[in-house]
Design a protein around this motif. Structure first.
Motif: not given
Length: 662
Positions: A7-15
């Motif tokens: 969430m802080s670095l806007h990294l996708p595909l967290l799931g």
């Protein structure tokens, strides 16, 4: 930490990243390090395969789908035929999941970027898991091994003291639990050998400790049954014997925990010779033989012949190809369904068809049920959170307050027994994909609906294909495993004589214990197969249960005789040795005949070996009578008694009709 970073670095595909966390967080640092190293290879192979498809077939959808289908077929084949099946399983998952993005993203450059983001979303959780497990909460396999040994010996002490809880409290030790714990000991020992070179140098001794602990529990259960059946439960002689055994078991536990050699003092050796109960005598023999193995520093470490990465019958067994065809067909039909319906939200249908693919209908049914339960619970948690909590959450801290309780519950379930652990993984995956798909609060319920529908459709399709096209039942494998156990029992008895032969008998016994545990697992999976799909009648399962129970008794008795023979073989005369060898051969021949008789097409009557077993009972009684009249040595009488116990177990086993061949 993964949620905060994403969430802080806007990294996708967290799931996907959270799914990797659950898969990479294992019981000890050895497994975590191994998965971290293999994970890089796995993810790189998967992304490389997708990029190759894009390179050669991006502008031709038919060629792209055909290439992906061929690669998924290869992965499904190697899932069954290779020792690295889990690696190819994850590569197949990546290939199946990539098809939706290949259809929905119109630009080749964006597709390449998306593939690289997938690579990144899988790698940084692996690195975080390795760092946390190595520096913050390192769990060493050796400490786990000692803890399991302590638990096992505590169970033995409880059995001897009569303080074990009843079956209603689900804590009563059973032979099946003993075999499962023996398998766990073997696994933890392998991890400890990988971790510690000095520990690895004593592999043979560690195998002896594991076998001794398993035999002690089986013999303690037999002693408890004998104490419960005697006319005078308050027999002081037996009570004293049990008390002495409990003290020695406690010393054994202490020596293992402190990694000091275990020895019996002179008082304990004298107590062993004065023991009158057969089960108590067997336990003393186990302890004496273990002491001898500890003092024997010349025993070489067991060596294994190098084997290839593929199964020996990889190219000749059609079941591997049939499994790959069924799995690939499920993924391809799922792709056609969500693409033809223009409903990309149910793309989990293709993933489910691959995830629940198992060799047997029983194992597939079990995994399907667990996946449904995890998906339903995860979707319910996501639904409640979306309606009640998400509208009030505007910061990362608020998101953590929503997610941490659910993920903690999932982690707790995932760390439980294998029969339910997959529920936790699926719960976390479903919750993460529906709740953590973007970088902003979302109250859209469509993702939750599509996720559950896709999983349900995938399970239904996979179940239909697994049970209608070349259905595989483990009944045939169980039939072969029972035959193998009969042969191992015969080898254990036949190979006793010289010191080298005693070592071969020990090897056969060590091989039989995990084989018996696997047979128990097979029987449990066969029970889950649909009744209309089973290749053997349900009534045959009861007979197979009896076989496994009698095989446990036989291996316990054969192990007790092997230990007594190793301890007392030098105290017998040459004539006594010849008599024992003749009786051993007669008993082993009866078991071999039973094993060979099971291969016949109509094995429904009593095996010929049962006649030899009855003759053996008569001969052993005559030998005991002659030994008593001739005032033979106590060691010879003891060995005859132990051999008689093995013969009685064999006679009960051979009296059973052979299970119907599937």
């Amino acid at each position: 930490m993964v949620i905060v970073l994403a969430m802080s670095l806007h990294l996708p595909l967290l799931g996907l990243s959270l799914f990797v966390v659950f898969m990479a967080t294992q019981s000890n640092v050895v497994v975590v390090n191994l998965l971290t190293k293999l994970g890089f290879i796995i993810v790189s192979l998967a992304i490389g395969a997708v990029l190759l498809i894009l390179l050669f077939a991006y502008e031709s959808p038919a060629a792209r789908v055909g290439a992906s289908t061929a690669l998924i077929f290869l992965c499904a084949f190697l899932m069954r035929a290779s020792k690295l099946g889990k690696i190819f399983f994850i590569v197949g998952i990546a290939l199946a999941a990539s098809q939706q993005y290949l259809d929905s993203i119109p630009s080749a450059e964006l597709l390449v970027r998306a593939c690289l983001w997938v690579w990144m979303a899988c790698l940084y959780p692996l690195v975080l898991c390795a760092i946390i497990n190595a520096f913050l909460w390192p769990v060493e396999p050796l400490s786990q091994l000692k803890q399991l040994v302590h638990e096992q010996l505590t169970v033995v002490d409880q059995i001897l003291g009569g303080t074990t809880r009843t079956r209603n409290n689900r804590q009563e030790p059973t032979a099946a639990n003993t075999l499962n714990n023996y398998t766990r000991l073997q696994t933890l020992m392998r991890f400890s050998w990988m971790r510690n070179a000095e520990f690895r140098a004593r592999q043979a001794l560690h195998q002896d400790y594991a076998a001794a602990i398993a035999l002690l529990q089986i013999q303690a259960e037999e002693l408890a049954r004998q104490r419960a059946s005697v006319a005078e439960p308050g027999d002081q002689t037996l009570t004293v014997e049990v008390s002495l055994l409990r003290g020695t078991i406690a010393r054994l536990d202490h020596s293992i925990q402190n990694e000091t050699p275990f020895t019996l003092n002179a008082t304990e050796r004298a107590d062993a010779r004065l023991a009158t109960n057969s089960a108590a005598t067997g336990m003393w023999h186990t302890l004496i033989r273990l002491t001898q193995r500890v003092q024997d520093t010349t025993t070489p470490a067991p060596t294994k012949q190098a084997s290839g990465m593929l199964a020996p019958d990889a190219w000749s067994n059609p079941m591997y190809t049939e499994f790959a065809i069924k799995t690939t067909l499920g993924v391809f039909i799922s792709y056609l369904v969500y693409t033809g319906a223009d409903w990309g939200g149910i793309h989990t249908m293709a993933l489910t068809a691959l995830i629940v693919a198992e060799p047997s209908p029983g194992a597939a049914s079990s995994k399907m049920v667990l996946r449904v339960m995890g998906a339903v619970i995860g979707a319910a948690c996501a639904l409640i959170a979306t309606i009640v909590f998400v509208p009030q959450a505007q910061t990362i801290f608020g998101l953590l307050l929503i997610c941490i309780p659910v993920l903690a519950l999932a982690a707790y379930i995932a760390s439980g027994p294998p029969s339910v652990s997959y529920i936790g993984i699926q719960l976390a995956f479903t919750f993460a994909l529906t709740m953590l798909g973007g970088f902003w609060p979302s109250t859209d319920l469509v993702d939750i609906r599509d996720r559950v529908i896709g999983i349900g459709l995938g399970i239904g399709l996979a179940f239909f294909l697994q049970t209608s096209l070349w259905p595989e039942s483990e009944a045939k494998a169980l039939h072969a495993r029972i035959r193998q156990l009969l042969q191992l029992g015969a080898q254990t008895l036949r190979q006793m004589g010289t010191a080298q032969q005693d070592q071969q008998a020990r090897t056969s016994l060590l091989e039989a214990l995990p084989a018996l545990a696997e047979a128990q697992s097979m029987l449990g999976r066969i029970a889950l197969e649909p009744a209309w799909n089973a290749r053997t009648p349900r009534t045959n399962m009861h007979l197979q249960q009896l076989y496994l129970a009698k095989l446990r008794q036989l291996l316990s008795a054969a192990g007790g005789y092997a230990l007594a023979h190793a301890v007392h073989q030098h105290e017998t005369s040459p004539d006594e040795v010849r008599t024992l060898l003749d009786l051993q051969k007669l008993l082993a021949d009866a078991l071999d005949q039973k094993a060979a008789f099971q291969e016949g097409p109509d094995s429904t009557s009593e095996a010929p070996g049962a006649l030899e077993a009855r003759g053996f009972i008569v001969q052993i009684e005559l030998a005991k009578s002659e030994a008593s009249q001739d005032q033979a040595s106590q060691a010879y009488l003891l060995l005859l008694h132990k051999l008689f116990e093995a013969g009685s177990a064999t006679h009960q086993l051979l009296a059973l009709p052979a299970p119907e061949s599937p």
